[in-house]
Design a protein around this motif. Structure first.
Motif, PDB file in Angstrom:
ATOM      1  N   THR A  97       0.796  -1.315   0.114  1.00 33.01           N
ATOM      2  CA  THR A  97      -0.017   0.027  -0.017  1.00 33.01           C
ATOM      3  C   THR A  97       0.906   1.230   0.129  1.00 33.01           C
ATOM      4  O   THR A  97       0.772   2.276  -0.891  1.00 33.01           O
ATOM      5  CB  THR A  97      -0.943   0.192   1.171  1.00 33.01           C
ATOM      6  N   HIS A  98       1.971   1.442   0.748  1.00 34.12           N
ATOM      7  CA  HIS A  98       2.948   2.417   0.995  1.00 34.12           C
ATOM      8  C   HIS A  98       3.492   2.606  -0.628  1.00 34.12           C
ATOM      9  O   HIS A  98       3.613   3.678  -0.945  1.00 34.12           O
ATOM     10  CB  HIS A  98       3.900   2.056   1.988  1.00 34.12           C
ATOM     11  N   ARG A  99       3.827   1.431  -0.945  1.00 31.44           N
ATOM     12  CA  ARG A  99       4.492   1.454  -2.528  1.00 31.44           C
ATOM     13  C   ARG A  99       3.590   2.169  -3.440  1.00 31.44           C
ATOM     14  O   ARG A  99       4.092   2.765  -4.259  1.00 31.44           O
ATOM     15  CB  ARG A  99       5.417   0.264  -2.915  1.00 31.44           C
ATOM     16  N   MET A 100       2.308   1.634  -3.364  1.00 31.19           N
ATOM     17  CA  MET A 100       1.429   2.158  -4.511  1.00 31.19           C
ATOM     18  C   MET A 100       0.925   3.579  -4.230  1.00 31.19           C
ATOM     19  O   MET A 100       1.150   4.382  -5.297  1.00 31.19           O
ATOM     20  CB  MET A 100       0.063   1.299  -4.299  1.00 31.19           C
ATOM     21  N   GLU A 101       1.286   4.182  -2.946  1.00 31.90           N
ATOM     22  CA  GLU A 101       1.115   5.643  -2.806  1.00 31.90           C
ATOM     23  C   GLU A 101       1.962   6.373  -3.370  1.00 31.90           C
ATOM     24  O   GLU A 101       1.802   7.241  -3.825  1.00 31.90           O
ATOM     25  CB  GLU A 101       0.960   5.822  -1.406  1.00 31.90           C
ATOM     26  N   LYS A 102       3.242   5.793  -3.225  1.00 35.17           N
ATOM     27  CA  LYS A 102       4.689   6.530  -3.605  1.00 35.17           C
ATOM     28  C   LYS A 102       4.345   6.404  -5.106  1.00 35.17           C
ATOM     29  O   LYS A 102       4.630   7.522  -5.751  1.00 35.17           O
ATOM     30  CB  LYS A 102       5.725   5.966  -3.270  1.00 35.17           C
ATOM     31  N   LEU A 103       4.263   5.337  -5.801  1.00 31.59           N
ATOM     32  CA  LEU A 103       3.923   5.397  -7.239  1.00 31.59           C
ATOM     33  C   LEU A 103       2.967   6.459  -7.787  1.00 31.59           C
ATOM     34  O   LEU A 103       3.065   7.203  -8.882  1.00 31.59           O
ATOM     35  CB  LEU A 103       3.612   4.103  -7.658  1.00 31.59           C
ATOM     36  N   ARG A 104       1.794   6.398  -6.904  1.00 31.23           N
ATOM     37  CA  ARG A 104       0.728   7.372  -7.601  1.00 31.23           C
ATOM     38  C   ARG A 104       1.263   8.801  -7.331  1.00 31.23           C
ATOM     39  O   ARG A 104       0.803   9.688  -8.241  1.00 31.23           O
ATOM     40  CB  ARG A 104      -0.382   7.205  -6.660  1.00 31.23           C
ATOM     41  N   ARG A 105       2.081   9.148  -6.284  1.00 30.32           N
ATOM     42  CA  ARG A 105       2.852  10.414  -6.191  1.00 30.32           C
ATOM     43  C   ARG A 105       3.657  10.887  -7.450  1.00 30.32           C
ATOM     44  O   ARG A 105       3.453  11.679  -7.909  1.00 30.32           O
ATOM     45  CB  ARG A 105       3.364  10.597  -4.813  1.00 30.32           C
ATOM     46  N   HIS A 106       4.255   9.886  -7.934  1.00 32.15           N
ATOM     47  CA  HIS A 106       5.077   9.876  -9.071  1.00 32.15           C
ATOM     48  C   HIS A 106       4.460  10.264 -10.265  1.00 32.15           C
ATOM     49  O   HIS A 106       4.723  10.952 -11.040  1.00 32.15           O
ATOM     50  CB  HIS A 106       6.183   8.870  -8.919  1.00 32.15           C
ATOM     51  N   ILE A 107       3.320   9.255 -10.404  1.00 33.22           N
ATOM     52  CA  ILE A 107       2.557   9.563 -11.662  1.00 33.22           C
ATOM     53  C   ILE A 107       2.037  10.950 -11.545  1.00 33.22           C
ATOM     54  O   ILE A 107       1.787  11.551 -12.528  1.00 33.22           O
ATOM     55  CB  ILE A 107       1.350   8.620 -11.550  1.00 33.22           C
ATOM     56  N   GLN A 108       1.636  11.436 -10.360  1.00 31.73           N
ATOM     57  CA  GLN A 108       0.951  12.854 -10.101  1.00 31.73           C
ATOM     58  C   GLN A 108       1.898  13.956 -10.437  1.00 31.73           C
ATOM     59  O   GLN A 108       1.699  14.754 -11.292  1.00 31.73           O
ATOM     60  CB  GLN A 108       0.701  13.097  -8.660  1.00 31.73           C
ATOM     61  N   ALA A 109       3.175  13.474 -10.258  1.00 30.57           N
ATOM     62  CA  ALA A 109       4.317  14.538 -10.702  1.00 30.57           C
ATOM     63  C   ALA A 109       4.393  14.901 -12.077  1.00 30.57           C
ATOM     64  O   ALA A 109       4.663  15.764 -12.834  1.00 30.57           O
ATOM     65  CB  ALA A 109       5.711  14.199 -10.128  1.00 30.57           C
ATOM     66  N   VAL A 110       4.244  13.641 -12.756  1.00 31.32           N
ATOM     67  CA  VAL A 110       4.362  13.816 -14.202  1.00 31.32           C
ATOM     68  C   VAL A 110       3.223  14.290 -14.869  1.00 31.32           C
ATOM     69  O   VAL A 110       3.177  15.304 -15.741  1.00 31.32           O
ATOM     70  CB  VAL A 110       4.213  12.113 -14.869  1.00 31.32           C
ATOM     71  N   LYS A 111       1.730  14.105 -14.372  1.00 25.00           N
ATOM     72  CA  LYS A 111       0.757  14.899 -14.716  1.00 25.00           C
ATOM     73  C   LYS A 111       0.908  16.578 -14.328  1.00 25.00           C
ATOM     74  O   LYS A 111       0.502  17.107 -15.343  1.00 25.00           O
ATOM     75  CB  LYS A 111      -0.310  14.538 -14.034  1.00 25.00           C
ATOM     76  N   ILE A 112       1.491  17.028 -13.413  1.00 22.24           N
ATOM     77  CA  ILE A 112       1.512  18.092 -12.945  1.00 22.24           C
ATOM     78  C   ILE A 112       2.542  18.793 -14.015  1.00 22.24           C
ATOM     79  O   ILE A 112       2.537  19.816 -14.450  1.00 22.24           O
ATOM     80  CB  ILE A 112       2.246  18.388 -11.734  1.00 22.24           C
ATOM     81  N   LEU A 113       3.670  18.025 -14.199  1.00 26.75           N
ATOM     82  CA  LEU A 113       4.700  18.664 -15.327  1.00 26.75           C
ATOM     83  C   LEU A 113       3.893  18.894 -16.746  1.00 26.75           C
ATOM     84  O   LEU A 113       4.437  20.006 -17.083  1.00 26.75           O
ATOM     85  CB  LEU A 113       5.741  17.621 -15.609  1.00 26.75           C
ATOM     86  N   GLU A 114       3.266  17.874 -17.007  1.00 28.59           N
ATOM     87  CA  GLU A 114       2.666  18.313 -18.420  1.00 28.59           C
ATOM     88  C   GLU A 114       1.598  19.396 -18.134  1.00 28.59           C
ATOM     89  O   GLU A 114       1.404  20.112 -19.271  1.00 28.59           O
ATOM     90  CB  GLU A 114       2.055  16.919 -18.960  1.00 28.59           C
ATOM     91  N   GLU A 115       0.839  19.135 -17.182  1.00 26.39           N
ATOM     92  CA  GLU A 115      -0.155  20.649 -17.042  1.00 26.39           C
ATOM     93  C   GLU A 115       0.777  21.936 -17.051  1.00 26.39           C
ATOM     94  O   GLU A 115       0.116  22.866 -17.643  1.00 26.39           O
ATOM     95  CB  GLU A 115      -0.806  20.429 -15.790  1.00 26.39           C
ATOM     96  N   LEU A 116       1.859  22.013 -16.329  1.00 27.71           N
ATOM     97  CA  LEU A 116       2.262  23.472 -16.096  1.00 27.71           C
ATOM     98  C   LEU A 116       3.195  23.405 -17.541  1.00 27.71           C
ATOM     99  O   LEU A 116       3.063  24.736 -18.042  1.00 27.71           O
ATOM    100  CB  LEU A 116       3.607  23.265 -15.226  1.00 27.71           C
TER     101      LEU A 116
END
Length: 251
Positions: A97-116
């Motif tokens: 569960t902890h690893r999945m949450e960290k992966l979600r945060r990394h995926i979110q970082a990629v999304k933020i990058l593209e949005e910006l």
């Protein structure tokens, strides 16, 4: 006479490699009969039941040695063994569960990058309350960074751009536990423009912050600049650190 099965039949029936069945026999879990003339293994109905039990217990996470010794355990010992395995699985579940949450945060970082990248200079609030100094030899803060790289932040001011400080973002409650001398920045206003800042991983570490700032200052007075790390990646054959950057807009 009871029906007997060859190893190939058993392997196909259970979808278990013949080499695995031989290994289970080597470990004393299976005891098939062997024909006297050619030493071919012959499995009985009882062997099928044993194999079924082995597969069942292996699917629960038990080791072969534990499975082999199951018949020697008392009911209480059975319960203790299963309780231990359940506890192990619960710990593994927490880790996953902890690893999945960290992966979600990394995926979110990629999304933020593209949005910006696609829609820069949007007005927004800032998603941190306080930034404290960060030195790589500070183990506790380094562990925080390892858990969430987005905590890593750079603090600058429009009037003194080269004077850069680096730290870790913390909540306002956590900030109370740090000495005042370690606090690099505290949120006082909540009006910022955001954009993607990228810094090339090469000699001198050039970045495009001055260009962004010059563009914003055509229409706004600016104050503090907070850059929060997103990820490191390649673009057009060059390696960059990418940051979500907040520029304070002064009224």
């Amino acid at each position: 006479m009871d029906h007997l099965f060859q190893i190939g039949e058993i392997s196909q029936f259970f979808d278990v490699p013949a080499s695995t069945l031989r290994y289970w026999e080597e470990k004393g879990i299976l005891h098939p009969e062997k024909q006297s003339e050619n030493h071919y293994r012959e499995y009985s109905i009882e062997d099928l039941m044993t194999i079924s039990d082995v597969i069942f217990y292996k699917n629960l996470g038990l080791q072969l040695k534990e499975i082999r010794d199951m018949d020697r355990l008392t009911p209480v010992q059975h319960g203790q063994l299963f309780a231990e395995k359940l506890s192990e699985l619960e710990q593994q579940q927490k880790l996953l569960t902890h690893r999945m949450e960290k992966l979600r945060r990394h995926i979110q970082a990629v999304k933020i990058l593209e949005e910006l990248k696609n829609d820069p200079y949007q007005e927004s609030g800032i998603d941190t309350d306080c930034i404290v100094s960060f030195d790589l030899i500070e183990r506790e803060k380094l562990c925080q960074y390892i858990e969430d790289p987005y905590l890593y932040s750079r603090v600058q001011h429009s009037q003194t751009l080269p004077k850069e400080q680096r730290g870790i973002t913390v909540s306002s409650d956590m900030a109370k536990s740090f000495p005042e001398t370690s606090i690099l920045w505290k949120k006082e206003t909540n009006r910022y423009l955001t954009f993607l800042m990228k810094e090339e991983i090469t000699a001198g570490f050039p970045n495009d912050l001055p260009c962004h700032l010059a563009h914003i200052q055509k229409t706004h007075r600016t104050g503090s600049i907070i850059s929060r790390f997103l990820l490191c990646a390649q673009e057009c054959g060059r390696t960059y650190d990418y940051y979500k950057t907040f520029v304070e807009i002064l009224s």
